[in-house]
Design a protein around this motif. Structure first.
Motif, PDB file in Angstrom:
ATOM      1  N   VAL A   1       0.849  -1.185   0.000  1.00 49.85           N
ATOM      2  CA  VAL A   1       0.000   0.000   0.000  1.00 49.85           C
ATOM      3  C   VAL A   1       0.889   1.240   0.000  1.00 49.85           C
ATOM      4  O   VAL A   1       1.869   1.317   0.729  1.00 49.85           O
ATOM      5  N   THR A   2       0.561   2.203  -0.837  1.00 53.20           N
ATOM      6  CA  THR A   2       1.333   3.441  -0.950  1.00 53.20           C
ATOM      7  C   THR A   2       0.547   4.593  -0.352  1.00 53.20           C
ATOM      8  O   THR A   2      -0.653   4.734  -0.602  1.00 53.20           O
ATOM      9  N   ASP A   3       1.217   5.420   0.413  1.00 50.41           N
ATOM     10  CA  ASP A   3       0.589   6.601   1.001  1.00 50.41           C
ATOM     11  C   ASP A   3       0.568   7.716  -0.041  1.00 50.41           C
ATOM     12  O   ASP A   3       1.597   8.042  -0.641  1.00 50.41           O
ATOM     13  N   ILE A   4      -0.592   8.317  -0.271  1.00 55.35           N
ATOM     14  CA  ILE A   4      -0.721   9.366  -1.280  1.00 55.35           C
ATOM     15  C   ILE A   4       0.173  10.559  -0.975  1.00 55.35           C
ATOM     16  O   ILE A   4       0.729  11.188  -1.881  1.00 55.35           O
ATOM     17  N   ALA A   5       0.369  10.859   0.318  1.00 48.40           N
ATOM     18  CA  ALA A   5       1.229  11.989   0.691  1.00 48.40           C
ATOM     19  C   ALA A   5       2.668  11.741   0.255  1.00 48.40           C
ATOM     20  O   ALA A   5       3.358  12.654  -0.222  1.00 48.40           O
ATOM     21  N   ASP A   6       3.130  10.493   0.397  1.00 48.27           N
ATOM     22  CA  ASP A   6       4.491  10.146  -0.028  1.00 48.27           C
ATOM     23  C   ASP A   6       4.620  10.262  -1.548  1.00 48.27           C
ATOM     24  O   ASP A   6       5.631  10.748  -2.073  1.00 48.27           O
ATOM     25  N   LEU A   7       3.596   9.800  -2.254  1.00 48.38           N
ATOM     26  CA  LEU A   7       3.633   9.859  -3.716  1.00 48.38           C
ATOM     27  C   LEU A   7       3.651  11.306  -4.205  1.00 48.38           C
ATOM     28  O   LEU A   7       4.415  11.652  -5.117  1.00 48.38           O
ATOM     29  N   ILE A   8       2.830  12.157  -3.598  1.00 47.36           N
ATOM     30  CA  ILE A   8       2.794  13.568  -3.989  1.00 47.36           C
ATOM     31  C   ILE A   8       4.139  14.233  -3.683  1.00 47.36           C
ATOM     32  O   ILE A   8       4.670  15.012  -4.491  1.00 47.36           O
ATOM     33  N   ARG A   9       4.698  13.941  -2.506  1.00 49.36           N
ATOM     34  CA  ARG A   9       5.989  14.535  -2.146  1.00 49.36           C
ATOM     35  C   ARG A   9       7.082  14.118  -3.143  1.00 49.36           C
ATOM     36  O   ARG A   9       7.872  14.940  -3.607  1.00 49.36           O
ATOM     37  N   ASP A  10       7.094  12.838  -3.503  1.00 57.11           N
ATOM     38  CA  ASP A  10       8.077  12.363  -4.487  1.00 57.11           C
ATOM     39  C   ASP A  10       7.889  13.057  -5.832  1.00 57.11           C
ATOM     40  O   ASP A  10       8.866  13.382  -6.522  1.00 57.11           O
ATOM     41  N   SER A  11       6.639  13.280  -6.218  1.00 53.73           N
ATOM     42  CA  SER A  11       6.384  13.909  -7.521  1.00 53.73           C
ATOM     43  C   SER A  11       6.934  15.325  -7.565  1.00 53.73           C
ATOM     44  O   SER A  11       7.479  15.751  -8.590  1.00 53.73           O
ATOM     45  N   TYR A  12       6.817  16.055  -6.456  1.00 54.42           N
ATOM     46  CA  TYR A  12       7.351  17.419  -6.415  1.00 54.42           C
ATOM     47  C   TYR A  12       8.870  17.403  -6.360  1.00 54.42           C
ATOM     48  O   TYR A  12       9.541  18.231  -7.008  1.00 54.42           O
ATOM     49  N   GLU A  13       9.439  16.495  -5.577  1.00 51.80           N
ATOM     50  CA  GLU A  13      10.893  16.462  -5.425  1.00 51.80           C
ATOM     51  C   GLU A  13      11.597  16.006  -6.699  1.00 51.80           C
ATOM     52  O   GLU A  13      12.635  16.558  -7.076  1.00 51.80           O
ATOM     53  N   LYS A  14      11.046  15.023  -7.385  1.00 51.52           N
ATOM     54  CA  LYS A  14      11.717  14.454  -8.560  1.00 51.52           C
ATOM     55  C   LYS A  14      11.332  15.124  -9.869  1.00 51.52           C
ATOM     56  O   LYS A  14      12.163  15.246 -10.780  1.00 51.52           O
ATOM     57  N   PHE A  15      10.081  15.546  -9.984  1.00 51.29           N
ATOM     58  CA  PHE A  15       9.592  16.025 -11.277  1.00 51.29           C
ATOM     59  C   PHE A  15       8.940  17.403 -11.210  1.00 51.29           C
ATOM     60  O   PHE A  15       8.334  17.844 -12.186  1.00 51.29           O
ATOM     61  N   GLY A  16       9.060  18.085 -10.068  1.00 56.88           N
ATOM     62  CA  GLY A  16       8.391  19.376  -9.915  1.00 56.88           C
ATOM     63  C   GLY A  16       9.099  20.542 -10.553  1.00 56.88           C
ATOM     64  O   GLY A  16       8.580  21.663 -10.549  1.00 56.88           O
ATOM     65  N   ALA A  17      10.295  20.319 -11.106  1.00 60.75           N
ATOM     66  CA  ALA A  17      11.059  21.425 -11.697  1.00 60.75           C
ATOM     67  C   ALA A  17      10.478  21.877 -13.036  1.00 60.75           C
ATOM     68  O   ALA A  17      10.841  22.938 -13.539  1.00 60.75           O
ATOM     69  N   GLN A  18       9.601  21.075 -13.601  1.00 59.44           N
ATOM     70  CA  GLN A  18       8.999  21.435 -14.894  1.00 59.44           C
ATOM     71  C   GLN A  18       8.132  22.677 -14.705  1.00 59.44           C
ATOM     72  O   GLN A  18       7.175  22.671 -13.930  1.00 59.44           O
ATOM     73  N   SER A  19       8.448  23.758 -15.411  1.00 59.23           N
ATOM     74  CA  SER A  19       7.716  25.015 -15.240  1.00 59.23           C
ATOM     75  C   SER A  19       6.506  25.082 -16.163  1.00 59.23           C
ATOM     76  O   SER A  19       6.398  24.328 -17.141  1.00 59.23           O
ATOM     77  N   VAL A  20       5.595  26.005 -15.851  1.00 60.58           N
ATOM     78  CA  VAL A  20       4.418  26.221 -16.698  1.00 60.58           C
ATOM     79  C   VAL A  20       4.853  26.631 -18.098  1.00 60.58           C
ATOM     80  O   VAL A  20       4.280  26.192 -19.106  1.00 60.58           O
ATOM     81  N   GLU A  21       5.886  27.469 -18.166  1.00 62.24           N
ATOM     82  CA  GLU A  21       6.364  27.934 -19.474  1.00 62.24           C
ATOM     83  C   GLU A  21       6.858  26.772 -20.326  1.00 62.24           C
ATOM     84  O   GLU A  21       6.554  26.687 -21.520  1.00 62.24           O
TER      85      GLU A  21
END
Length: 834
Positions: free
Chosen positions: A757-777
């Protein structure tokens, strides 16, 4: 500036110039006496000479020379007043010309090519300067005459702009002129006695991309059905590429007019389109996407400035954006601080006294008793005057009745409608559908979902309920502290800190309120009093294809959730969906809207859910809910590109990432609500309302990254899809110790025990840390690239469907088939075929 090349003997200039840089073909020199001390006699004499001469006769202190090896003469091709200016020209030569010249075997060809290129750059710079001073400069008229003579188009084929560039034919670059018109991309070259003409209709372009050829030159590549063409050596490649994207996009959208695209009126009529219109459209699209504003919003000014940010106790450098109904600010450091100020919330715009510490300051006050201080504003007086005119107009169109006595209370009358603890859910608009229900509490008393959730949790034991409530109180306390420092209305400071709070999961009691604020649906709600009630009254009871589709899907929307196990919840969902179809007939109703709307109704009143749906369909997911879900297809293509960029090993194993579209498309269309336990998916919706589509991209990458090992070991696409489906079924929310509520994908406790079972908070945190650098532009640029290909695919499908109508027994000439296609699109008189 670039100079017209004129040959000069090299030996006559040695005493007056000092070489700073050199390469195989170019020399950068500094004039003696410039930037030197007074020690050398030659330098003092040259400096004195320059000082005596007037500005018109004075020689620029820096220059670049063309010198072909073995020649005794050289040609000045550029000069500059500063080292920075001349270095820009030197960099351009290194990036665009230096490597290219190696393809020439003849030294005379090298000299001829460089001189021709420099003369073309001078002509382009001149026409660009003139274009800023007047609408139709003489240079543009000359180019128009040449364009018409060279390509012999009908008079209606309007030329938009033209550029000097090179078209690569094999290994050899052909210097010439690129013409961008309403319907075509054209190139003309006459070099070394050879003529080259190219004509490419925008509707034939399958792909536009920026790339580099074998000679390391920045290149624009055009791909059609038949071949690829490379164009390079532009003075401003970014500008050219942007205009190409806009012209291809506008042309294809006009052809696919049955998709309900919203084009500006001036772009609907080709003869009215100008270069300025296309540039403004591109700027407007980015502005609206970045701040997620209404699609009709037009940008009027972009000004560099600094904003006082009390939480950091300093002025944050950024830009102010002024549009029809908004004043927005974005810090130069991505995500550091953004502010959205709807003009209907603004009370005053005032100039402050100018000081050395606070240069050119203005104060913008809003009705929640907050004030925003901007400094270092260029053309401050004009900006303030313009803002005041628009402010007056906005308040005249939408009068605001202030009640500041409760503005500081997050649960005041302005926000009470979204409180999960209230008992107003669904019930308040039951009265809209029937005048006879006024005052009837019994017929409108649906237990709010929070109470239904409490009942489910109580079955798991009081300890689980207490744990959930304690966590809710902690989150609520953190948010209240944040409101005190950063603001609590739509005008709040949006920083990295608030993003972290959102990623933790918004408290149930604030979720609806913050969705309204982050999406700015609260402004639409306040600006249109009574609009939703009128829509319900006008649309209910009418039967059509849309209402039939809505009826079929009503009972498929969260069927296991308590709120939709009775007619009260179903009736509310019916009203919102039907009202939206009536509000926007271009979209009407699309599958997946029912799932999204039912979740919105869990946290917002009907009217608020309606405006949230408007924000999602018309702003946050543009072109998603049309006939062919073109927006979702574009984002699927972007997602495939991101997979190749961030997860190259997985992309290589999958070979065809588009196979994932069968499952990932629903991630985008329903924001993970249809394939994940509801209690977990709403945390993703929290992030979506704050960060937009960027959230879904990075969550999708995080899901693939977490399952990368299993996906690489899968034997086929079916097994890979099973891995992803099972993983998503087993994502839980740490605040929900009991089984998931209200989701038909919920798994049994036995199943949970046999699968991690995966915790959604952990998944969201990983998404920001690993792939959150992608800008809107960056995302918007990728969307532009892929949109042309997707639209082209639909245009090709339309052509194929039209040609299938022709029976095999009947033969037609090619021009007949093209005219049949035009007839199908409604462009020609049909009398010939009657």
């Amino acid at each position: 500036m670039w100079l017209k090349p004129e040959e000069v003997l090299l030996k006559n200039a040695l005493k007056l110039w000092v070489t700073q840089k050199s390469s195989c073909y170019f020399i950068l020199q500094r004039r003696r006496g410039h930037g030197e001390g007074g020690g050398r006699l030659t330098g003092r004499l040259v400096g004195a000479l320059d000082a005596v001469l007037d500005s018109s006769a004075r020689v620029a202190p820096f220059r670049i020379l063309l010198q072909v090896p073995g020649y005794q003469v050289y040609s000045p091709i550029a000069c500059g007043a500063t080292l920075e200016e001349i270095n820009q020209h030197w960099d351009w030569l290194e990036q665009n010309l230096l490597h290219t010249l190696s393809v020439f075997d003849n030294k005379e060809d090298i000299s001829s090519f460089v001189k021709g290129k420099v003369k073309a750059l001078i002509a382009e710079e001149t026409s660009s300067r003139l274009a800023k001073q007047e609408e139709e400069p003489e240079k543009f008229r000359e180019a128009l005459v040449k364009f018409e003579a060279r390509f012999n188009f009908p008079e209606a084929e309007k030329l938009i702009t033209y550029y000097s560039c090179c078209c690569w034919k094999g290994r050899v670059p052909r210097q010439g002129w690129l013409y961008l018109s309403i319907n075509h991309l054209c190139f003309y070259s006459f070099f070394l006695g050879k003529e080259l003409k190219l004509v490419v209709p925008w509707v034939d372009i399958q792909k536009l991309e920026k790339t580099s050829n074998v000679f390391l030159t920045a290149t624009i590549r055009i791909t059609t059905h038949r071949k690829e063409r490379d164009f390079s050596m532009f003075l401003n490649l970014e500008e050219v590429f942007m205009l190409m994207e806009q012209l291809a996009d506008v042309t294809l959208r006009r052809l696919l007019d049955n998709e309900g695209f919203d084009l500006d009126p001036e772009l609907q009529e080709p003869s009215r389109i100008t270069k300025r219109d296309l540039e403004a459209r591109a700027q407007n699209e980015f502005f609206r996407a970045f701040f997620r504003l209404p699609r009709q919003e037009k940008l009027h000014a972009v000004v560099d400035c600094s904003l006082w940010t009390p939480f950091s106790r300093c002025h944050t450098v950024g830009r102010l954006f002024a549009s029809d109904s908004y004043i927005c600010f974005a810090s130069k450091e991505d995500g550091s601080c953004n502010v959205i100020l709807p003009l209907r919330e603004v009370v005053s715009v005032e100039k402050m006294e100018d000081t050395s510490v606070l240069p050119n300051p203005i104060i913008i006050s809003i009705r929640s008793k907050m004030a925003f201080q901007f400094i270092r504003l260029k053309d401050r007086d004009d900006l303030v005057q313009t803002l005041l005119i628009r402010l007056k107009q906005v308040h005249a169109d939408h009068p605001v009745h202030y009640d500041t006595s409760q503005d500081d209370d997050m649960t005041s009358h302005v926000f009470h409608s979204t409180s999960m603890c209230s008992d107003h859910k669904f019930g308040d608009l039951e009265m809209v559908s029937s005048q006879n229900r006024e005052g009837s509490e019994e017929e409108t008393s649906l237990p709010p979902p929070f109470e239904a959730l409490r009942a489910v949790l109580q079955q798991s034991g009081s300890q689980s309920l207490d744990l959930r409530m304690n966590r809710e109180q902690i989150k609520l306390s953190l948010w209240n502290d944040h409101f005190v420092e950063y603001g609590r209305t739509v005008c709040m400071f949006r920083t990295e800190k608030i993003r972290k709070l959102v990623a933790m999961g918004i408290p149930e009691s604030l979720r609806g309120t913050l969705w309204l604020l982050f999406s700015d649906a609260i402004t639409d709600l306040a600006s249109h009093p009574g609009y939703y009630a009128n829509l319900v009254e006008e649309s209910m009871g009418k039967c059509c294809l849309v209402t039939e589709e809505i009826e079929r899907d009503l009972h498929r929307s969260l069927p296991e959730h308590p709120a939709f196990q009775n007619e009260t919840g179903i009736a509310a969902l019916r009203r919102v969906l039907t009202a939206y179809a009536h509000h926007n007939p271009k979209i009407g109703y699309c599958q997946s809207m029912n799932i999204l709307t039912s979740v919105l109704l869990l946290y917002a009143k009907e009217e608020e859910a309606f405006w949230l749906l408007v924000a999602v369909c018309e702003r946050m997911l543009p072109d998603y809910f049309n006939h062919r879900v073109i927006g979702a297809q574009v984002d699927q293509s972007v997602f495939e590109e991101l997979i190749k960029e961030h997860l190259p090993e997985l992309a290589e194993h999958l070979k065809d990432p588009s196979a994932l579209a069968s499952i990932s498309l629903s991630w985008f269309l329903t924001l993970f609500l249809s394939i994940m336990p509801l209690e977990s998916a709403v945390n993703i919706v929290d992030c979506f309302f704050y960060d937009g589509i960027k959230t879904i991209f990075q969550l999708g990458l995080a899901v693939l990254d977490t399952n990368a090992e299993d996906l690489r070991s899968s034997e086929d696409d079916g097994q890979a899809l099973m891995v992803l489906s099972r993983f998503l079924d087993h994502i839980k929310n740490e605040d929900s110790p009991g089984p998931p509520v209200g989701n038909h994908h919920a798994c049994s406790s036995d199943d949970r025990g046999t699968y991690p079972v995966t915790d959604i908070a952990d998944l969201i945190r990983d998404s920001y840390e690993k792939f959150g650098a992608q800008s809107v532009e960056q995302i918007e640029h990728m969307r532009c690239r892929h949109r042309v290909r997707v639209l082209q695919g639909h245009e090709d499908t339309t052509k194929q469907n039209v040609l299938r109508i022709v029976t095999p027994e009947v033969s037609f000439l090619l021009e007949d088939l093209e005219e049949i296609y035009d007839l199908f699109k409604g462009k020609v008189n049909h009398s010939r075929f009657c």
